[in-house]
Design an enzyme around this catalytic site. Structure first.
Site, PDB file in Angstrom:
ATOM      1  N   LYS A   1      -2.613 -13.820  19.703  1.00 30.77           N
ATOM      2  CA  LYS A   1      -3.441 -14.281  18.076  1.00 30.77           C
ATOM      3  C   LYS A   1      -5.088 -13.868  17.770  1.00 30.77           C
ATOM      4  O   LYS A   1      -5.386 -14.233  16.582  1.00 30.77           O
ATOM      5  CB  LYS A   1      -2.380 -14.866  17.128  1.00 30.77           C
TER       6      LYS A   1
ATOM      7  N   HIS B   1      -5.438   8.704  -2.367  1.00 30.11           N
ATOM      8  CA  HIS B   1      -4.621   7.432  -2.835  1.00 30.11           C
ATOM      9  C   HIS B   1      -4.572   6.963  -4.747  1.00 30.11           C
ATOM     10  O   HIS B   1      -4.120   6.449  -5.060  1.00 30.11           O
ATOM     11  CB  HIS B   1      -5.601   6.625  -2.866  1.00 30.11           C
TER      12      HIS B   1
ATOM     13  N   GLU C   1       0.846  -1.427   0.023  1.00 24.13           N
ATOM     14  CA  GLU C   1      -0.283  -0.166  -0.148  1.00 24.13           C
ATOM     15  C   GLU C   1       1.049   1.191   0.365  1.00 24.13           C
ATOM     16  O   GLU C   1       1.154   2.005   1.084  1.00 24.13           O
ATOM     17  CB  GLU C   1      -1.316  -0.309   0.954  1.00 24.13           C
TER      18      GLU C   1
ATOM     19  N   ASP D   1       6.858 -11.426  14.571  1.00 28.53           N
ATOM     20  CA  ASP D   1       5.297 -12.796  14.184  1.00 28.53           C
ATOM     21  C   ASP D   1       4.638 -11.998  13.723  1.00 28.53           C
ATOM     22  O   ASP D   1       3.314 -10.820  14.551  1.00 28.53           O
ATOM     23  CB  ASP D   1       4.769 -13.366  14.871  1.00 28.53           C
TER      24      ASP D   1
END
Length: 349
Positions: free
Chosen positions: A166, A338, A35, A242
């Site tokens: 997580k 963008h 991005e 991670d």
């Protein structure tokens, strides 16, 4: 043909960011992302930090890594008795951890009882490691010890999800998991106008309506922010973390307040930054160089490198969050930015 492939992710150093508090000085940061508008967006926040006297103030609130183990008791009464006994023998449990590791230290334990199930959440400091494996190894030794002390208990699981790893849960924000950091910046009104093309009043209003009310309507869990995950993933990938830990890492709260005659106090609170400077993935050439350049290696105090890294991440999140929210106070600005940036980079609209 080999199954071992390398996935290229464009990486760019952004900044420098100006920092004070628990992390001081000026430091550029690496962001790995597809991005591309994220780089100039974070860069705008970084530029503003250099124009403010004390830049972004970093406060490291706490650090710990957790693993919850599940025991099965013969009855609820037995689970309660075992829970109380473990709390009474905390020092003995801490000695078990200390005997097997010079880096891990047991600092807390919390229990939950559901029927005859006993969940024990162990919290440890883990030096400069994020600590996933370290706390699992400690939990294994602790379980073995506890089962000898309390033969009425049975093994349930080394990890009982009360950790919580997580997954978006409330317990991590309440009891802590990873590094807890607050990044804040007081931006004078003239910079809010010139650099962000908005006002403190509009920023505060948008933060309340979007981040606080909008997140509540959506059912967010201990989270009220615009896009912490964007900056976290980019930073995590660039420094060998991670990446799945952005699930709980992106839980956090953006706060905005007007001070004086239009100054903007803006802060990002990130209670669950699970990051480290040593361990799996950190020896890769690009990652190793990034951590070295960030000044997070070979510091005298154990854990200082990981705390610095967490502070830099929180500051980066603030830069991106500030820039995005400012853009959203102006109709059409976000989409226009963008389109212009991605077309300039050769992407397809």
């Amino acid at each position: 043909m080999s199954d071992d492939l390398v996935t290229p992710i464009p990486t760019r150093w952004v900044g420098p960011l100006k920092l004070s508090g628990d992390v001081e000085g000026e430091q550029s940061v690496p962001l790995a992302t597809y991005e591309s508008p994220l780089w100039p967006s974070v860069g705008r926040g970084a530029r503003i930090s250099r124009l403010v006297d004390d830049g972004i103030r970093i406060s490291v609130v706490d650090e710990r890594m957790t693993r919850s183990s599940l025991f099965v008791a013969p009855s609820a009464a037995a689970a309660v008795a075992a829970s109380r006994a473990l709390s009474d023998r905390f020092d003995d449990l801490a000695a078990v951890v200390a005997a097997q590791s010079r880096h891990a230290k047991l600092i807390d334990l919390d229990t939950e009882i559901v029927g005859h199930l006993l969940f024990v959440r162990f919290a440890l400091t883990t030096g400069d490691a994020s600590g996933h494996n370290m706390v699992t190894l400690a939990a294994q030794s602790l379980m073995e010890t506890i089962l000898t002390w309390r033969p009425e208990l049975e093994y349930g699981s080394i990890s009982g999800n009360y950790c919580s790893d997580k997954k978006a849960t409330a317990v991590n924000g309440i009891l802590g998991r990873g590094r807890s950091v607050v990044a804040e910046m007081l931006i004078p009104s003239d910079l809010v106008d010139a650099q962000l093309r908005t006002s403190a009043t509009r920023m505060v209003e948008l933060n309340v309506r979007k981040n606080l009310v909008g997140s509540t309507v959506a059912g967010a869990l201990r989270s009220a922010n615009a896009h912490y995950a964007n900056m976290l993933l980019a930073f995590y990938l660039a420094t060998g973390q991670d990446a799945a830990n952005i699930v709980e890492g992106s839980q956090g709260i953006t706060y905005a307040e007007q001070r004086g005659e239009g100054d903007l106090l803006f802060s990002c609170t990130l209670p669950n930054l699970i990051v480290g400077t040593v361990g799996n993935g950190k020896d890769l050439p690009g990652v190793d160089q990034a951590i070295e350049r960030l000044g997070c290696r070979d510091l005298e105090e154990s854990g200082a490198g990981a705390r610095r890294l967490a502070g830099l991440i929180a500051a980066t999140v603030l830069c991106g969050e500030l820039s995005l929210l400012a853009a959203q106070t102006n109709p059409g600005e976000l989409m226009q930015s963008h389109v212009l940036m991605e077309r300039r980079a050769g992407g397809r609209a």
